[in-house]
Design a protein around this motif. Structure first.
Motif, mmCIF file in Angstrom:
data_model
loop_
_atom_site.group_PDB
_atom_site.id
_atom_site.type_symbol
_atom_site.label_atom_id
_atom_site.label_comp_id
_atom_site.label_asym_id
_atom_site.label_seq_id
_atom_site.Cartn_x
_atom_site.Cartn_y
_atom_site.Cartn_z
ATOM 1 N N ILE A 152 0.864 -1.175 0.000
ATOM 2 C CA ILE A 152 0.000 0.000 0.000
ATOM 3 C C ILE A 152 0.903 1.228 0.000
ATOM 4 O O ILE A 152 2.071 1.146 0.384
ATOM 5 C CB ILE A 152 -0.964 0.005 1.200
ATOM 6 N N ILE A 153 0.366 2.370 -0.423
ATOM 7 C CA ILE A 153 1.232 3.519 -0.625
ATOM 8 C C ILE A 153 0.547 4.815 -0.198
ATOM 9 O O ILE A 153 -0.678 4.946 -0.295
ATOM 10 C CB ILE A 153 1.679 3.618 -2.102
ATOM 11 N N TYR A 154 1.360 5.731 0.280
ATOM 12 C CA TYR A 154 0.933 7.098 0.561
ATOM 13 C C TYR A 154 1.898 8.012 -0.176
ATOM 14 O O TYR A 154 3.113 7.875 -0.052
ATOM 15 C CB TYR A 154 0.992 7.388 2.065
ATOM 16 N N VAL A 155 1.358 8.984 -0.944
ATOM 17 C CA VAL A 155 2.178 9.961 -1.658
ATOM 18 C C VAL A 155 1.794 11.349 -1.175
ATOM 19 O O VAL A 155 0.617 11.742 -1.242
ATOM 20 C CB VAL A 155 1.975 9.858 -3.183
ATOM 21 N N GLY A 156 2.757 12.107 -0.681
ATOM 22 C CA GLY A 156 2.485 13.468 -0.244
ATOM 23 C C GLY A 156 3.253 13.834 1.009
ATOM 24 O O GLY A 156 3.955 13.005 1.597
ATOM 25 N N ILE A 213 1.984 -7.307 4.150
ATOM 26 C CA ILE A 213 1.706 -6.101 3.367
ATOM 27 C C ILE A 213 2.610 -4.974 3.875
ATOM 28 O O ILE A 213 2.669 -4.716 5.077
ATOM 29 C CB ILE A 213 0.235 -5.677 3.495
ATOM 30 N N THR A 214 3.285 -4.326 2.968
ATOM 31 C CA THR A 214 4.221 -3.259 3.322
ATOM 32 C C THR A 214 3.631 -1.904 2.953
ATOM 33 O O THR A 214 2.992 -1.764 1.905
ATOM 34 C CB THR A 214 5.559 -3.458 2.591
ATOM 35 N N LEU A 215 3.863 -0.926 3.803
ATOM 36 C CA LEU A 215 3.453 0.450 3.527
ATOM 37 C C LEU A 215 4.644 1.235 2.992
ATOM 38 O O LEU A 215 5.696 1.291 3.629
ATOM 39 C CB LEU A 215 2.926 1.113 4.800
#
Length: 360
Positions: free
Chosen positions: A182-186, A209-211
């Motif tokens: 999973i990913i967060y951009v910002g 699952i890796t963040l």
């Protein structure tokens, strides 16, 4: 048309400033001088622009950058057709003779955002909020304004053009969503949910699952991120230019937008939501009104409660367990982004408005 673009707060490779607006101006054949903190951010400017370096304004260390920006503009921008400002602080640094040619690009609700500034002493927030509103009223009388959100119209007395913060959407979704990342951009901050992201990473790490966190971080959250990275529950890449950051999002299980219920976010569209949609991955978002409406109307993700890592982890697991659901959400999100949020549509309006104001 000769345009000066100036920021002392934003990273020089900010997506809206560089990858959207400056790129659109260059593609339209205009000359761009970019005043930005290149050295402070260790950035090599694009060859197509004329760069002028200034210090970066951070935390309480802002006065030196503002003074330097004012000197640079007074010296070099005399013959500019348009001076495009991206920071409210710079409203205090505009030389008088440039006011008629100055455009302020309003990125956020500055007064509302003061509550999330950890470096700002609490007793100063109310008087500064009042001062910001006065400065905005003064700017409206003397300068030209562009708004990044429809919701910002109510802050001003006169109508101003809106250039939404959309994104470039590929013709086709780049890759189907995967099942292990999973990913967060910002930018990372407390108000943008950094504690929730770390707690989520801890919950789903046991499921394999890796963040991935892709973005710069406020000074007060960096120790938490470094500790979490040492723990091995997430990967924090720091600031990555927008085009590369979005390529990193491709193929993720989901993209995260866990903004808190802050006044600054209630009337704003989180650009990251649209960017995830453009990259064909499902969105998991907290219920900020505009984000929730986009996700629910497009059927491209799951809305979770504010500050609830357990519910967010459940949403991640639901997507992992249902490959068809995440593929359909990714597909619907991409289609909606292409139809409603494709930047080239806004780029033409943006360039045309600056050309109109410059009289070219």
């Amino acid at each position: 048309m000769r345009i000066f673009v100036c920021t002392v707060v934003h990273h020089p490779e900010d997506a809206r400033i560089l990858h959207r607006q400056i790129r659109a101006l260059l593609d339209a054949g205009h000359d761009v001088t970019y005043v930005a903190p290149f050295r402070s951010c260790n950035v090599t400017p694009w060859a197509e622009i004329d760069p002028l370096d200034v210090p970066r304004a951070t935390g309480r260390n802002r006065l030196h950058a503002l003074r330097r920006a004012r000197r640079v503009l007074a010296t070099h921008a005399k013959d500019a057709d348009i001076l495009l400002l991206h920071d409210p602080e710079l409203l205090l640094a505009v030389p008088r003779r440039l006011r008629s040619r100055t455009v302020w690009d309003v990125h956020e609700d500055t007064a509302a955002a003061l509550g999330a500034k950890g470096w700002l002493p609490a007793p100063l927030r109310v008087p500064l909020r009042f001062a910001v509103r006065l400065i905005e009223r003064r700017a409206e009388r003397r300068l030209k304004l562009l708004l990044a959100e429809e919701g910002y119209r109510d802050r001003f007395r006169r109508p101003h053009p809106v250039v939404p913060n959309t994104t470039n959407v590929p013709d086709l979704p780049p890759a189907p969503p995967g099942d292990d990342r999973i990913i967060y951009v910002g930018q990372l901050s407390f108000a943008r949910g950094v504690r929730d992201l770390i707690a989520l990473a801890r919950l789903v790490h046991a499921d394999g699952i890796t963040l991935d966190l892709v973005g710069g971080a406020d000074a007060d959250v960096r120790p938490l991120l470094r500790d979490a990275q040492r723990e091995g529950i997430l990967r924090w890449y720091g600031f990555v230019p927008n085009d590369r950051a979005l390529r990193m999002a491709e193929g993720a299980l989901a993209g995260l937008s866990l903004l808190h219920d802050s006044p600054n976010y209630r009337h704003s569209m989180p650009t990251k939501v649209v960017e995830y949609m453009a990259r064909g991955i499902p969105v998991i978002s907290t219920p900020n009104p505009i984000a929730a409406r986009i996700v629910e109307e497009a059927g491209c993700g799951i809305v979770v409660p504010f500050e609830d890592p357990a519910a967010t982890a459940a949403a991640v697991r639901r997507l992992r367990e249902d490959p068809e659901l995440r593929r359909e959400m990714g597909k619907r999100g991409h289609e909606a982004a292409r139809a409603r949020f494709h930047w080239p549509e806004q780029a033409r309006l943006f360039v045309a408005k600056l050309e109109e104001w410059a009289g070219v």
